[in-house]
Design an enzyme around this catalytic site. Structure first.
Site, PDB file in Angstrom:
ATOM      1  CD  GLU A  58      -2.700   1.621   0.397  1.00  0.00           C
ATOM      2  OE1 GLU A  58      -3.240   2.747   0.421  1.00  0.00           O
ATOM      3  OE2 GLU A  58      -2.976   0.768  -0.467  1.00  0.00           O
ATOM      4  CG  HIS A 214     -15.302  -9.676 -16.618  1.00  0.00           C
ATOM      5  ND1 HIS A 214     -14.954  -8.483 -17.221  1.00  0.00           N
ATOM      6  CD2 HIS A 214     -14.149 -10.416 -16.583  1.00  0.00           C
ATOM      7  CE1 HIS A 214     -13.671  -8.492 -17.528  1.00  0.00           C
ATOM      8  NE2 HIS A 214     -13.165  -9.651 -17.161  1.00  0.00           N
TER       9      HIS A 214
END
Length: 323
Positions: A58, A214
């Site tokens: 992160e 998808h």
């Protein structure tokens, strides 16, 4: 000409690609809370004490995003000053900065207040627009030296319509793929290309609908690209930009489909998942360039018809002008 600007534009494009893939890595490794609810610091600290893999991922993504913001701003200003006379430059400069800031704000909001999966799926798409704008700025910089045969190209009308539609449609496919990642629906259908096997049926739950939606959207995109490839091979092979550019699109979509299948067969291998994100990013970049070429049609038609200031002359499907 503009050698330093060229190098800087290429580096900025690469950094933007890293930001996109970094975002996908954060999602796939569930590292979004690696720095807690603190932003832009990690756990309220400049140098965090308890280092975890999630924190490293992160924090690295945030650092790259910050670096990318400064580089994109620098490229936008430098391009504006150097090649601002080119019609698309200022628009792309503003677009690249604006969407990069928007994606940073969405990322910050997700950390501080949390967001739904449907909102977070927009994060990748917004970053993608900024990446495409930076890529197009880079190509404009290289076009100045006449390295492309595209400056005065007239894209046939029937192909132009497809290019516009397929770019918009691909963005919807990309959003659906991001939604699969954010809802952790990648493996809800253990078979490929369909969802059924002996152990798990199609239970009509939301996650299976997201996954199969998808796949269906991506399958239609693949068929569409193959169809256009056949048309271009048969009728427009002599136009190198269309011929080679669409061959690249065909290669990328084939790799994209293969990577999507391998995600299922390898049970969501991280490296394959990241390659899946890279291929669709590059494919959207190619589509964006074709969209840029289509936007020049009217100007190039007017240039070929100096007596027709209204630019209303009918465009012939087989007419091209290229340097």
């Amino acid at each position: 000409m503009h050698t330093k600007l060229k190098w800087f534009s290429v580096m900025t494009t690469f950094v933007m690609l890293c930001i996109l893939i970094g975002g996908a890595l954060v999602t796939k490794t569930d590292s979004g809370m690696g720095c807690g609810r603190s932003w832009p610091l990690c756990h309220g600290q400049v140098i965090p004490e308890n280092i975890t893999p999630e924190l490293v991922i992160e924090l690295a993504h945030r650092i790259f995003s910050g670096l990318g913001t400064f580089m994109v701003a620098g490229l936008a200003l430098w391009s504006w000053k150097t090649i601002g006379h080119i019609r698309e430059t200022k628009f792309l400069a503003i677009l690249s900065i604006s969407f990069l800031i928007i994606q940073a704000l969405i990322g910050a909001a997700a950390v501080i207040w949390s967001q739904s999966d449907f909102v977070m799926a927009l994060h990748f798409g917004i970053s993608l627009i900024s990446f495409a704008a930076v890529l197009l700025l880079t190509l404009l910089i290289f076009e100045v030296d006449k390295k492309f045969e595209a400056e005065k190209l007239i894209v046939p009308k029937r192909i132009s319509v497809h290019f516009i539609a397929i770019t918009i449609y691909s963005y919807i496919v990309i959003y659906s793929g991001a939604l699969v990642r954010h809802t952790e629906a990648s493996l809800v259908c253990p078979d490929w290309p369909f969802c059924f096997n002996d152990a798990v049926g199609f239970n009509f739950n939301m996650y299976q609908w997201i996954q199969m939606g998808h796949r269906l959207a991506a399958g239609l995109l693949f068929i569409w690209i193959v169809y256009l490839a056949i048309v271009i091979w048969k009728h427009h092979r002599q136009v190198k930009v269309l011929f080679h550019g669409w061959n690249i699109s065909l290669l990328l979509v084939c790799l994209q489909v293969l990577a999507g299948a391998l995600i299922i067969f390898t049970r969501s291998n991280l490296y394959i998942a990241l390659m899946h994100a890279i291929f669709i990013t590059c494919l959207f970049g190619v589509f964006s360039y074709f969209l840029l070429l289509v936007s020049r049609n009217k100007k190039n038609l007017q240039r070929l018809s100096p007596g027709n200031s209204s630019g209303t002359e009918e465009e012939p499907d087989t007419t091209y002008t290229a340097l």
